[in-house]
Scaffold this motif. Structure first.
Motif, PDB file in Angstrom:
ATOM      1  N   GLN A 115       0.829  -1.207   0.000  1.00  5.86           N
ATOM      2  CA  GLN A 115       0.000   0.000   0.000  1.00  5.86           C
ATOM      3  C   GLN A 115       0.863   1.257   0.000  1.00  5.86           C
ATOM      4  OE1 GLN A 115      -2.818   0.093   3.200  1.00  5.86           O
ATOM      5  NE2 GLN A 115      -3.806   1.993   2.489  1.00  5.86           N
ATOM      6  N   CYS A 116       1.910   1.234   0.828  1.00  2.00           N
ATOM      7  CA  CYS A 116       2.823   2.387   0.889  1.00  2.00           C
ATOM      8  C   CYS A 116       3.555   2.570  -0.442  1.00  2.00           C
ATOM      9  CB  CYS A 116       3.813   2.193   2.028  1.00  2.00           C
ATOM     10  SG  CYS A 116       4.928   3.597   2.285  1.00  2.00           S
ATOM     11  N   ASP A 117       4.002   1.458  -1.045  1.00  2.00           N
ATOM     12  CA  ASP A 117       4.697   1.548  -2.337  1.00  2.00           C
ATOM     13  C   ASP A 117       3.773   2.090  -3.422  1.00  2.00           C
ATOM     14  OD1 ASP A 117       7.014   0.644  -1.202  1.00  2.00           O
ATOM     15  OD2 ASP A 117       6.720  -1.460  -1.810  1.00  2.00           O
ATOM     16  N   ALA A 118       2.495   1.678  -3.376  1.00  2.00           N
ATOM     17  CA  ALA A 118       1.552   2.170  -4.385  1.00  2.00           C
ATOM     18  C   ALA A 118       1.348   3.674  -4.265  1.00  2.00           C
ATOM     19  CB  ALA A 118       0.214   1.429  -4.247  1.00  2.00           C
ATOM     20  N   LEU A 119       1.213   4.159  -3.024  1.00  2.00           N
ATOM     21  CA  LEU A 119       1.034   5.608  -2.836  1.00  2.00           C
ATOM     22  C   LEU A 119       2.273   6.376  -3.279  1.00  2.00           C
ATOM     23  CD1 LEU A 119      -0.694   5.597   0.672  1.00  2.00           C
ATOM     24  CD2 LEU A 119      -1.770   5.976  -1.550  1.00  2.00           C
ATOM     25  N   LEU A 120       3.455   5.885  -2.883  1.00  3.83           N
ATOM     26  CA  LEU A 120       4.683   6.569  -3.270  1.00  3.83           C
ATOM     27  C   LEU A 120       4.913   6.478  -4.777  1.00  3.83           C
ATOM     28  CD1 LEU A 120       7.155   5.567  -0.403  1.00  3.83           C
ATOM     29  CD2 LEU A 120       6.022   7.763  -0.771  1.00  3.83           C
ATOM     30  N   GLY A 121       4.526   5.363  -5.391  1.00  5.22           N
ATOM     31  CA  GLY A 121       4.686   5.236  -6.839  1.00  5.22           C
ATOM     32  C   GLY A 121       3.837   6.247  -7.593  1.00  5.22           C
ATOM     33  N   THR A 125       5.337   9.317  -9.837  1.00  5.69           N
ATOM     34  CA  THR A 125       4.986   9.447 -11.252  1.00  5.69           C
ATOM     35  C   THR A 125       4.474  10.853 -11.564  1.00  5.69           C
ATOM     36  OG1 THR A 125       4.429   7.100 -11.373  1.00  5.69           O
ATOM     37  CG2 THR A 125       3.539   8.539 -13.090  1.00  5.69           C
ATOM     38  N   LEU A 126       3.546  11.340 -10.721  1.00  6.54           N
ATOM     39  CA  LEU A 126       3.047  12.702 -10.922  1.00  6.54           C
ATOM     40  C   LEU A 126       4.157  13.722 -10.738  1.00  6.54           C
ATOM     41  CD1 LEU A 126      -0.446  12.620  -9.160  1.00  6.54           C
ATOM     42  CD2 LEU A 126       0.041  12.609 -11.598  1.00  6.54           C
ATOM     43  N   ASN A 127       5.000  13.498  -9.755  1.00  8.95           N
ATOM     44  CA  ASN A 127       6.081  14.440  -9.495  1.00  8.95           C
ATOM     45  C   ASN A 127       7.058  14.496 -10.662  1.00  8.95           C
ATOM     46  OD1 ASN A 127       7.186  16.381  -7.881  1.00  8.95           O
ATOM     47  ND2 ASN A 127       8.259  14.965  -6.535  1.00  8.95           N
ATOM     48  N   ALA A 128       7.298  13.346 -11.273  1.00  8.47           N
ATOM     49  CA  ALA A 128       8.200  13.343 -12.429  1.00  8.47           C
ATOM     50  C   ALA A 128       7.589  14.073 -13.621  1.00  8.47           C
ATOM     51  CB  ALA A 128       8.541  11.900 -12.814  1.00  8.47           C
ATOM     52  N   CYS A 129       6.250  14.079 -13.729  1.00  8.29           N
ATOM     53  CA  CYS A 129       5.590  14.769 -14.844  1.00  8.29           C
ATOM     54  C   CYS A 129       5.653  16.280 -14.707  1.00  8.29           C
ATOM     55  CB  CYS A 129       4.132  14.335 -14.944  1.00  8.29           C
ATOM     56  SG  CYS A 129       3.924  12.608 -15.432  1.00  8.29           S
ATOM     57  N   MET A 130       5.945  16.766 -13.525  1.00  3.69           N
ATOM     58  CA  MET A 130       5.992  18.225 -13.334  1.00  3.69           C
ATOM     59  C   MET A 130       7.344  18.655 -12.793  1.00  3.69           C
ATOM     60  SD  MET A 130       3.411  18.529 -10.092  1.00  3.69           S
ATOM     61  CE  MET A 130       3.597  17.515  -8.631  1.00  3.69           C
ATOM     62  N   SER A 131       8.384  17.974 -13.208  1.00  2.16           N
ATOM     63  CA  SER A 131       9.764  18.351 -12.901  1.00  2.16           C
ATOM     64  C   SER A 131      10.027  18.419 -11.401  1.00  2.16           C
ATOM     65  CB  SER A 131      10.102  19.692 -13.552  1.00  2.16           C
ATOM     66  OG  SER A 131       9.900  19.647 -14.951  1.00  2.16           O
ATOM     67  N   GLU A 153       1.066   5.456  10.729  1.00  2.00           N
ATOM     68  CA  GLU A 153       1.526   6.845  10.622  1.00  2.00           C
ATOM     69  C   GLU A 153       2.269   7.064   9.303  1.00  2.00           C
ATOM     70  OE1 GLU A 153       2.154  10.772  11.430  1.00  2.00           O
ATOM     71  OE2 GLU A 153       0.842   9.322  12.448  1.00  2.00           O
ATOM     72  N   THR A 154       3.081   6.067   8.920  1.00  2.00           N
ATOM     73  CA  THR A 154       3.777   6.184   7.632  1.00  2.00           C
ATOM     74  C   THR A 154       2.789   6.197   6.476  1.00  2.00           C
ATOM     75  OG1 THR A 154       5.697   5.050   8.557  1.00  2.00           O
ATOM     76  CG2 THR A 154       5.545   5.166   6.164  1.00  2.00           C
ATOM     77  N   LEU A 155       1.757   5.366   6.546  1.00  2.02           N
ATOM     78  CA  LEU A 155       0.728   5.357   5.499  1.00  2.02           C
ATOM     79  C   LEU A 155       0.015   6.702   5.434  1.00  2.02           C
ATOM     80  CD1 LEU A 155      -0.826   1.775   5.928  1.00  2.02           C
ATOM     81  CD2 LEU A 155       0.645   2.597   4.088  1.00  2.02           C
ATOM     82  N   ARG A 156      -0.255   7.310   6.563  1.00  2.00           N
ATOM     83  CA  ARG A 156      -0.886   8.636   6.566  1.00  2.00           C
ATOM     84  C   ARG A 156       0.043   9.678   5.933  1.00  2.00           C
ATOM     85  NH1 ARG A 156      -2.934   6.834  11.620  1.00  2.00           N
ATOM     86  NH2 ARG A 156      -1.155   7.743  12.717  1.00  2.00           N
ATOM     87  N   GLN A 157       1.335   9.564   6.221  1.00  3.89           N
ATOM     88  CA  GLN A 157       2.274  10.498   5.596  1.00  3.89           C
ATOM     89  C   GLN A 157       2.345  10.290   4.079  1.00  3.89           C
ATOM     90  OE1 GLN A 157       6.048  10.070   7.522  1.00  3.89           O
ATOM     91  NE2 GLN A 157       5.325  10.846   9.503  1.00  3.89           N
ATOM     92  N   CYS A 158       2.294   9.036   3.651  1.00  8.89           N
ATOM     93  CA  CYS A 158       2.296   8.763   2.210  1.00  8.89           C
ATOM     94  C   CYS A 158       1.035   9.313   1.548  1.00  8.89           C
ATOM     95  CB  CYS A 158       2.409   7.258   1.955  1.00  8.89           C
ATOM     96  SG  CYS A 158       4.010   6.533   2.403  1.00  8.89           S
ATOM     97  N   ALA A 252      -0.870   3.201 -19.627  1.00  9.55           N
ATOM     98  CA  ALA A 252      -1.515   3.299 -18.323  1.00  9.55           C
ATOM     99  C   ALA A 252      -0.570   3.858 -17.284  1.00  9.55           C
ATOM    100  CB  ALA A 252      -2.024   1.906 -17.899  1.00  9.55           C
ATOM    101  N   ASP A 253       0.713   3.489 -17.368  1.00 12.02           N
ATOM    102  CA  ASP A 253       1.697   4.004 -16.427  1.00 12.02           C
ATOM    103  C   ASP A 253       2.176   5.365 -16.926  1.00 12.02           C
ATOM    104  OD1 ASP A 253       3.520   4.473 -14.532  1.00 12.02           O
ATOM    105  OD2 ASP A 253       4.843   2.779 -15.010  1.00 12.02           O
ATOM    106  N   LEU A 254       1.892   6.365 -16.145  1.00 17.94           N
ATOM    107  CA  LEU A 254       2.246   7.722 -16.572  1.00 17.94           C
ATOM    108  C   LEU A 254       3.745   7.919 -16.608  1.00 17.94           C
ATOM    109  CD1 LEU A 254       0.775  10.255 -17.435  1.00 17.94           C
ATOM    110  CD2 LEU A 254       0.817  11.044 -15.079  1.00 17.94           C
ATOM    111  N   SER A 255       4.485   7.160 -15.836  1.00 20.59           N
ATOM    112  CA  SER A 255       5.937   7.308 -15.843  1.00 20.59           C
ATOM    113  C   SER A 255       6.526   6.850 -17.166  1.00 20.59           C
ATOM    114  CB  SER A 255       6.549   6.510 -14.680  1.00 20.59           C
ATOM    115  OG  SER A 255       6.256   5.131 -14.836  1.00 20.59           O
ATOM    116  N   THR A 256       5.942   5.808 -17.786  1.00 24.21           N
ATOM    117  CA  THR A 256       6.428   5.392 -19.096  1.00 24.21           C
ATOM    118  C   THR A 256       5.976   6.346 -20.175  1.00 24.21           C
ATOM    119  OG1 THR A 256       4.484   3.988 -19.392  1.00 24.21           O
ATOM    120  CG2 THR A 256       6.425   2.990 -18.370  1.00 24.21           C
ATOM    121  N   ALA A 257       4.803   6.947 -19.993  1.00 25.14           N
ATOM    122  CA  ALA A 257       4.341   7.933 -20.978  1.00 25.14           C
ATOM    123  C   ALA A 257       5.190   9.180 -20.944  1.00 25.14           C
ATOM    124  CB  ALA A 257       2.875   8.290 -20.714  1.00 25.14           C
ATOM    125  N   LEU A 258       5.806   9.442 -19.814  1.00 23.09           N
ATOM    126  CA  LEU A 258       6.615  10.656 -19.688  1.00 23.09           C
ATOM    127  C   LEU A 258       7.801  10.634 -20.640  1.00 23.09           C
ATOM    128  CD1 LEU A 258       7.167  13.294 -18.121  1.00 23.09           C
ATOM    129  CD2 LEU A 258       8.528  11.937 -16.533  1.00 23.09           C
TER     130      LEU A 258
END
Length: 655
Positions: A115-121, A125-131, A153-158, A252-258
């Protein structure tokens, strides 16, 4: 096997061993050796069994310790409380319980880590699309440990970090879309076509300008618009939706579309190849720093172009408005031209420039008319300032210079521009003088009105028949009106005289010159009036001719410089813009702002603004009065040309 059985076995084995040695007839020493060997074997066997069991116990205890350590670390990583295992339990049961608890915590850890990896992923991906505009995560992965902190707590931070990145992405996307929308609007307003080619309703990039054309094509693809070109290849600011074609595959993966977008990790635009195949379409734009910078640069360049065109149009209009008013062009013709030429296209700029050139040509052909009109305005200013003829002649002798006829070819070349400039400068000076003297002139006007009322009362008092009107009763209200007038004169006249005696010296001291009216210092005239001297020496010296003769002389001079009426117009003339003072009886000069609409239209609307019906009626009626050629649109210059052609300018007076 208990201890008694073991003892019995050892005793029976010892007896049997002794009997066997006795049967053999061995020496007693051999029997003792055999008994010692048996005892040693028994001891070794017993100790070996004990050690084996001890090793098993130690192994189970170590396994329990490992399970307990793993359970403790999993509990810290997941934030879950492990089940308490009683230490009094047997080791094997304790080991089984600890193994089950570890399996439960391992499953919980894997779920929370995924779950944490999915949120960070998603956030990465969005962060990479906007430099990387969303910033780094609030925590860093611990590379040296096998277990990561995946607690609640870590999940809430993610989740908070992902929400922050989404908000930043949404904001930047709105900013990008706003800039793209403004770019489309500017393209539409300015009639500047994007650098793309259009075939069968689909846009493609140009090989001659790969970088610029690729970015323009990406904008059109993002906004789902295609420019519409006329059969001659002209662009009039119209857009349409693209023709249906093959669907665009978006990963589907925005990181590959980037990696396929025009923005690379280096921050430089990726030149797209020329679109030879209509099915090949650029990927959607992302709000990266490069795209935002390119959009802002393109929008700024278009806005600069629009500002430059509007400045040119406004400068043309300012000069045109002055020329139109000088020629007394009707307001309907001016408004019709402005409404017919709205916007900031090159066609509008060219129309204003062409109209200005035509008006300048008309001005050069009829400079005498401008000079005469300016002289008329100067004469009105002189009248408002109550200047005598000698003052007028000494102030501006060029006014009384005779103007050559335009048809007289025998006269040498005449510098009309210099003469008109001198007249305009003098007119501005007279306007400034009138503005300086306006308060005192207003006060003098009130005083003279009161004096006129006082003279009217004196004349009425000497008229013995004023009480005899129609009928026997006469006019009973006349005495009441005269009494009210007499009281008003009695109260206001002394006040105005005292105020004039106070403000006139102050004005003369401030400006260092006497305040003259009709060639006489007005404070001297006022003091003579207050002293009761009707005909004093000063008045005799200043009036060598009668007032009627002076008036006739000024009228003759004005008639000699009269301005012929401009043909085909009944509009009241407005003074030239720039004069800061309003002449008596004249409409104030107000700068006419350009009324062309500057509101941005929707770039996808195809309808052009229609001319209002009211203006159409006025324009058509004017065209009926002065027909012109239909080869060119009706403009104030064409209207004026036709008017001047039908009614020639009268011959100028000769001195």
């Amino acid at each position: 096997m208990d201890a008694s059985t073991l003892r019995a076995l050892i005793e029976s084995s010892s007896q049997e061993l002794a009997q066997l040695h006795e049967s053999l007839g061995c020496a007693p020493e051999k029997l003792e050796e055999a008994m010692a060997t048996l005892t040693t074997c028994i001891h070794e066997a017993i100790h070996a069994q004990v050690r084996r069991v001890e090793a098993q116990v130690a192994e189970v205890q170590a396994a329990c310790a490992d399970y307990q350590d793993r359970i403790t670390r999993l509990g810290r990583a997941t934030g879950a409380l492990p089940t308490v295992i009683a230490p009094t339990m047997p080791l094997l049961a304790q080991r089984d319980a600890l193994a089950a608890e570890q399996a439960r915590l391992e499953s919980l850890y894997e779920a929370q880590r995924e779950q944490c990896d999915a949120l960070l992923g998603q956030a990465r991906t969005l962060n990479a699309c906007m430099s990387e505009a969303g910033g780094e995560p609030p925590f860093a992965d611990e590379e040296g440990e096998t277990l990561r902190n995946v607690s609640a707590e870590t999940l809430r931070q993610c989740e908070a970090y992902l929400h922050h990145v989404q908000q930043v992405y949404k904001t930047r996307k709105v900013q990008m879309e706003t800039q793209l929308s403004e770019i489309l609007q500017l393209w539409s307003e300015l009639h500047i076509a994007p650098q793309v080619a259009v075939h069968a309703g689909r846009a493609s990039a140009l090989a001659t300008h790969p970088v610029e054309s690729a970015f323009h094509l990406a904008i059109l693809h993002y906004t789902q618009q295609v420019p519409i070109f006329s059969s001659e290849g002209a662009f009039y600011g119209q857009f349409d939706t693209p023709a249906p074609g093959p669907a665009v595959s978006v990963p589907a993966d925005l990181s590959t579309a980037l990696t396929d977008t025009p923005t690379k990790s280096h921050g430089e635009p990726l030149p797209l190849p020329a679109q030879e195949n209509e099915a090949s379409t650029p990927e959607l734009l992302q709000p990266s720093d490069t795209i935002l910078e390119q959009s802002a640069t393109l929008r700024a360049s278009l806005e600069r172009e629009k500002t430059a065109r509007e400045s040119s149009i406004q400068s043309y209009y300012d000069e045109l408005c002055e020329l139109w008013m000088r020629f007394d062009v009707p307001e309907t013709e001016m408004d019709a031209f402005v409404l017919d030429h709205r916007g900031s296209t090159l066609q509008v700029v060219e129309a204003y420039r062409t109209e200005l050139e035509k008006m300048r040509a008309l001005k050069s052909q009829h400079m005498a008319l401008f000079v005469l009109k300016t002289r008329e305005q100067m004469w009105e200013q002189w009248d408002a300032l109550f200047m005598s003829e000698s003052e007028r002649e000494s102030m501006f002798p060029a006014y009384f210079v005779p103007l050559p006829s335009e048809d007289d070819m025998s006269t040498p070349p005449f510098d009309w521009d210099e003469l008109l400039s001198a007249h305009e400068q003098m007119y501005a000076r007279l306007a400034e003088m009138l503005e300086q003297r306006a308060p005192i002139l207003s006060l003098i006007g009130r005083y003279r009105a009161i004096c006129d009322e006082a003279r009217a009362l004196e004349e009425s008092a000497q008229d013995g028949s004023r009480l005899l009107g129609r009928g026997n009763r006469g006019d009973p209200g006349r005495l009441l009106r005269e009494e009210k007038m007499r009281k008003r004169v009695k109260v206001q006249k002394p006040k105005l005289e005292q105020e004039l005696l106070k403000v006139l010296p102050a004005w003369e001291a401030e400006h260092g010159m006497p305040f003259l009216m009709d060639g006489q210092r007005y404070i001297d005239y006022l003091q003579d009036q207050l002293g009761g001297a009707k005909e004093n020496a000063r008045g005799v010296r200043r009036a060598p001719t009668s007032a009627g003769a002076r008036t006739e002389s000024l009228a003759a001079s004005r008639t000699a410089n009269a301005v012929p009426a401009t043909p085909a117009t009944q509009v009241k003339r407005v003074p030239r813009t720039g004069a800061s003072t309003v002449r008596r009886g004249a409409t104030p000069a107000v700068a006419r702002p350009r009324v062309a609409s500057q509101t941005r239209k929707t770039p996808y609307a195809g309808a052009r603004d229609a001319r209002p019906a009211q203006r159409l009626d006025a324009s058509e009626s004017a065209m009926d009065e002065a027909p012109i050629s239909h080869s060119s649109p009706r403009t104030p210059s064409s209207y004026l040309s036709s008017s001047l052609h039908r009614s020639a300018t009268p011959a100028l007076p000769r001195w």
